[in-house]
Scaffold this motif. Structure first.
Motif, short mmCIF file in Angstrom:
data_model
loop_
_atom_site.label_atom_id
_atom_site.label_comp_id
_atom_site.label_asym_id
_atom_site.label_seq_id
_atom_site.Cartn_x
_atom_site.Cartn_y
_atom_site.Cartn_z
N LEU A 154 0.92 -1.25 0.12
CA LEU A 154 0.13 -0.03 -0.15
C LEU A 154 0.99 1.30 0.00
O LEU A 154 0.57 2.09 -0.91
N TRP A 155 1.83 1.44 0.80
CA TRP A 155 2.77 2.23 0.81
C TRP A 155 3.40 2.55 -0.46
O TRP A 155 3.43 3.72 -1.14
N ALA A 156 3.88 1.56 -1.23
CA ALA A 156 4.18 1.59 -2.68
C ALA A 156 3.24 2.41 -3.66
O ALA A 156 3.57 3.08 -4.39
N ALA A 157 2.10 1.82 -3.53
CA ALA A 157 0.68 2.50 -4.24
C ALA A 157 0.81 3.95 -4.17
O ALA A 157 0.40 4.53 -5.01
N ILE A 158 0.74 4.40 -3.04
CA ILE A 158 0.70 5.77 -2.66
C ILE A 158 1.91 6.79 -2.81
O ILE A 158 1.83 7.84 -2.80
N THR A 159 3.07 6.23 -2.91
CA THR A 159 4.36 6.81 -2.99
C THR A 159 5.26 6.73 -4.37
O THR A 159 6.19 7.56 -4.36
N GLN A 160 5.11 5.73 -5.18
CA GLN A 160 5.77 5.55 -6.24
C GLN A 160 4.96 5.94 -7.42
O GLN A 160 3.80 5.63 -7.77
N GLN A 193 3.88 13.17 -13.48
CA GLN A 193 5.11 13.19 -14.11
C GLN A 193 6.20 12.77 -13.02
O GLN A 193 7.31 12.30 -13.49
N SER A 194 6.19 13.43 -11.79
CA SER A 194 7.23 12.73 -10.83
C SER A 194 6.52 12.91 -9.38
O SER A 194 5.64 13.69 -9.21
N PHE A 195 6.99 12.25 -8.52
CA PHE A 195 6.54 12.00 -7.10
C PHE A 195 7.79 11.55 -6.38
O PHE A 195 8.23 10.41 -6.74
N GLN A 196 8.20 12.20 -5.11
CA GLN A 196 8.88 11.55 -4.40
C GLN A 196 8.49 11.65 -3.02
O GLN A 196 7.95 12.85 -2.72
N PRO A 197 8.39 10.86 -1.80
CA PRO A 197 7.93 10.87 -0.73
C PRO A 197 9.19 11.52 0.15
O PRO A 197 9.72 11.07 1.16
N ILE A 207 6.58 9.67 7.17
CA ILE A 207 6.88 8.83 8.02
C ILE A 207 6.81 7.50 7.34
O ILE A 207 5.76 7.11 7.04
N PRO A 208 8.14 6.92 6.79
CA PRO A 208 7.97 5.95 5.83
C PRO A 208 6.89 4.60 6.36
O PRO A 208 7.22 4.29 7.54
N PHE A 209 6.16 4.16 5.56
CA PHE A 209 5.52 3.14 5.83
C PHE A 209 4.30 3.33 6.70
O PHE A 209 3.85 2.66 7.23
N THR A 210 4.02 4.89 7.13
CA THR A 210 3.24 5.09 8.16
C THR A 210 2.36 6.34 7.72
O THR A 210 0.96 6.29 7.90
N LYS A 211 2.93 7.30 7.37
CA LYS A 211 2.25 8.49 7.11
C LYS A 211 2.85 9.32 6.09
O LYS A 211 3.93 9.29 5.76
N LEU A 212 1.81 10.06 5.16
CA LEU A 212 2.28 10.77 4.04
C LEU A 212 1.45 11.98 4.05
O LEU A 212 0.15 11.90 4.13
N VAL A 213 1.88 13.31 4.23
CA VAL A 213 1.08 14.47 4.00
C VAL A 213 1.60 15.19 2.92
O VAL A 213 2.78 15.72 2.92
N VAL A 267 -3.60 16.82 2.09
CA VAL A 267 -4.02 15.18 2.01
C VAL A 267 -3.12 14.65 3.04
O VAL A 267 -2.00 14.98 2.92
N SER A 268 -3.71 13.66 3.78
CA SER A 268 -2.89 12.75 4.75
C SER A 268 -3.38 11.45 4.42
O SER A 268 -4.57 11.10 4.41
N TRP A 269 -2.07 10.57 4.38
CA TRP A 269 -2.53 9.05 4.23
C TRP A 269 -1.82 8.46 5.42
O TRP A 269 -0.56 8.69 5.57
N LEU A 270 -2.75 7.91 6.43
CA LEU A 270 -2.13 7.11 7.44
C LEU A 270 -2.50 5.91 7.35
O LEU A 270 -3.52 5.14 7.20
N LEU A 271 -1.17 4.99 7.46
CA LEU A 271 -1.20 3.52 7.34
C LEU A 271 -1.02 2.85 8.52
O LEU A 271 -0.09 3.01 9.23
#
Length: 143
Positions: free
Chosen positions: A19-25, A38-42, A69-75, A89-93
């Motif tokens: 799931l982390w790879a799906a929302i960050t790659q 065209q580009s994204f980096q966490p 926070i790798p594998f936990t949170k992306l904002v 937007v916030s993604w909390l896993l």
């Protein structure tokens, strides 16, 4: 005007890393979120801009990563060029017995004005579709 955050919670039958790879790659995000990315980096302070056409109108998305926070949170900050307003937007896993729970929150959407597509109702419907249908289907293809 609805000022409540848009919240979507979903339990996925997938590993946290998937799931982390799906929302960050970028290559994964292009398959279920926006093909136009065209580009994204966490990475904190990373910025990207891309255009999505909806109903014959172009919307230039501008994102800036605020927290990772790798594998936990992306904002990240979510703005549109040529439209006032600023949101995030916030993604909390969280891992739950071999599955992964996603708590997605979009705050400040009500500050973005200038088109009916920015309404709470459109946003809520859009995020439910993207997360509960497109992301779910994408993740099932990875099993």
């Amino acid at each position: 005007m609805n000022t409540n955050p848009i919240v979507v919670e979903q339990l996925f039958d997938t590993k946290l890393e998937t799931l982390w790879a799906a929302i960050t790659q970028q290559e994964n995000m292009q398959q279920w979120l926006f093909a136009e990315i065209q580009s994204f980096q966490p990475s904190v302070n990373f910025e990207t801009e891309f255009t999505v056409s909806v109903e014959g109108k172009d919307f230039v998305h501008h994102w800036k990563v605020l927290e990772v926070i790798p594998f936990t949170k992306l904002v990240y900050q979510w703005r549109y060029k040529h439209f006032p307003g600023d949101s995030s937007v916030s993604w909390l896993l969280t891992e739950e017995q071999g599955k992964t729970r996603l708590l997605f929150t979009h705050c400040g959407h009500e500050t973005i004005t200038g088109d009916e597509l920015f309404s709470y109702e459109h946003g809520l419907a859009g995020w439910h579709y993207l997360i509960q249908e497109r992301l779910k289907t994408f993740l099932q293809s990875k099993i």
